[in-house]
Design an enzyme around this catalytic site. Structure first.
Site, short mmCIF file in Angstrom:
data_model
loop_
_atom_site.label_atom_id
_atom_site.label_comp_id
_atom_site.label_asym_id
_atom_site.label_seq_id
_atom_site.Cartn_x
_atom_site.Cartn_y
_atom_site.Cartn_z
CE LYS A 211 -4.60 0.08 0.51
NZ LYS A 211 -5.46 -0.78 -0.31
CB THR B 243 -2.85 -3.62 -0.73
OG1 THR B 243 -4.14 -3.26 -1.21
CG2 THR B 243 -2.09 -4.38 -1.80
CG ASP B 244 -8.42 -3.13 3.27
OD1 ASP B 244 -8.50 -1.91 3.07
OD2 ASP B 244 -9.09 -3.72 4.15
CG PHE C 61 29.77 29.03 -12.04
CD1 PHE C 61 30.33 27.91 -11.44
CD2 PHE C 61 29.39 28.94 -13.37
CE1 PHE C 61 30.49 26.72 -12.14
CE2 PHE C 61 29.55 27.76 -14.09
CZ PHE C 61 30.09 26.65 -13.47
NE ARG D 140 26.51 31.22 -8.79
CZ ARG D 140 26.53 30.02 -9.35
NH1 ARG D 140 26.15 29.84 -10.60
NH2 ARG D 140 26.92 28.97 -8.66
CB VAL E 2 25.84 24.04 -7.14
CG1 VAL E 2 24.99 22.98 -6.47
CG2 VAL E 2 25.04 25.31 -7.40
CD GLN E 3 29.02 21.63 -10.12
OE1 GLN E 3 28.77 22.75 -9.70
NE2 GLN E 3 28.83 21.29 -11.38
CG ASN F 9 22.41 26.82 -10.11
OD1 ASN F 9 21.97 27.68 -9.35
ND2 ASN F 9 23.49 27.01 -10.86
CG HIS G 29 19.64 29.14 -13.68
ND1 HIS G 29 20.87 28.92 -13.10
CD2 HIS G 29 19.41 28.05 -14.46
CE1 HIS G 29 21.37 27.77 -13.53
NE2 HIS G 29 20.49 27.22 -14.34
O1 LIG Z 1 27.43 26.25 -9.53
C1 LIG Z 1 27.28 26.05 -10.76
N1 LIG Z 1 27.64 24.86 -11.29
C2 LIG Z 1 27.51 24.57 -12.62
O2 LIG Z 1 27.87 23.46 -13.09
C3 LIG Z 1 26.95 25.57 -13.44
N2 LIG Z 1 26.67 25.63 -14.77
C4 LIG Z 1 26.12 26.85 -15.00
O3 LIG Z 1 25.71 27.26 -16.13
N3 LIG Z 1 26.05 27.57 -13.85
C5 LIG Z 1 26.56 26.80 -12.86
N4 LIG Z 1 26.73 27.00 -11.53
#
Ligand SMILES: O=c1[nH]c(=O)c2[nH]c(=O)[nH]c2[nH]1
Length: 301
Positions: free
Chosen positions: A13, A61-62, A160, A177, A232-233, A259, A261
């Site tokens: 369920k 499942t009930d 970035f 940014r 971000v990575q 991400n 934008h």
């Molecule tokens: O932090 C980021 N990682 C990316 O891989 C990426 N690619 C992008 O266009 N902007 C960003 N920003």
């Protein structure tokens, strides 16, 4: 010979919902609440129900739904990891044809502001997933706790630049940014460090679940705010590393971050007006999507 065969199967369920009011006998008006959505899928000796239309082995499942609700009433559902262990051990012990379970519990974020009044900090959620096979015994299982849909934004201290450039590149490098994402952080528990499902069911690990989840949220928010993010990575990797450092019961920490934008409007057309990083267009799509799973180096075990 039959034309086909059953390669794999599971059933149960999904979307079993409840609100549990936890009452304190000493303070009858002081409550905790949990609103949860539960999925329980059974694995086991159900082959003939598919291949021979023989329903004898099927736990309806009930019945699965009824079991979830009765156990939610009779047992402590806080934290959800303990409730997942409770359900896993129950289903695999009660029915000999059930050899394993897959469980998912989603908990809404009701936050108490008075003894028995709450605010829903939606859409943020806590999720627990548990995969358990009886053959392995209660020491071996796959359990994850997930922090989900925590939406954050920072208006500066994010950069970035230095990325690969080619004849397809239009992106301009930036040292300032807007950065925004919906946090999804998955914590994979190490059963050897955490303990058996029996111990979890007894509540012996409640403090670890509560501490680790709170700590994950705190570290995520702190690093997001304080670091001048190069990408971000890099930021998500730092978050995962810090969580692993502070929580020895975890084997892996993963992040999945869109991400989202925010694109600077070009206002130069209006008497040469300089935007000065103040007015952005929240772009609904497309979004970047960046994922990683971070483990512990052998020497740091
Ligand atoms: O932090 C980021 N990682 C990316 O891989 C990426 N690619 C992008 O266009 N902007 C960003 N920003």
């Amino acid at each position: 010979m039959a034309y086909s065969y059953l390669e794999s199967s599971t059933y149960g369920k999904d979307n079993v919902k409840f609100l549990k009011v936890k009452k304190d006998p000493q303070n009858p008006k002081k409550h905790e609440v949990m609103e949860a959505t539960v999925k329980v899928l059974l694995k086991g000796a159900f082959e003939t129900s598919y291949t021979e239309a023989d329903n004898a082995s099927i736990v309806p499942t009930d019945t699965v739904k009824n079991t979830i609700l009765i156990h939610a009433k009779k047992c402590d559902t806080f934290p959800i990891e303990k409730f997942a262990a409770e359900l896993a051990l129950h289903f695999t012990a009660k029915y000999e044809q059930v050899h394993g379970v897959t469980i998912k519990i989603i908990q809404d974020k009701w936050v108490k502001y008075e003894d028995h009044s709450f605010v829903l900090e939606s859409p943020e959620k806590k999720v627990c997933t548990l995969d358990y096979d009886l053959v392995n015994g209660p020491q071996v299982y796959q359990m994850s706790t997930i922090l989900k849909d925590l939406t954050v934004l920072k208006s500066t201290n994010s950069m970035f630049y230095g990325y690969n450039k080619c004849d397809y590149t239009t992106l301009k490098p930036t040292t300032d940014r807007v950065l925004s994402t919906d946090i999804m952080s998955t914590l994979d528990w190490n059963p050897t460090k955490l303990g058996s499902l029996v111990d979890i069911r007894k509540g012996l690990k409640d403090h670890i679940f509560n501490k680790t989840f709170g700590n994950t949220r705190d570290i995520t928010l702190k690093i997001f705010a304080e670091e001048n993010s190069p990408s971000v990575q890099a930021t998500m990797y730092n978050m995962a590393t810090e969580i692993l450092k502070q929580n020895s019961e975890l084997e892996f920490v993963s992040y999945e971050l869109p991400n989202k934008h925010y694109i600077l409007f070009d206002l130069k057309w209006h008497h040469g007006l300089d935007n000065d990083n103040e007015l952005f267009y929240p772009s609904p799509h497309p979004n970047g999507l960046i994922k990683c799973r971070v483990g512990r180096n052998q020497s740091k075990l």
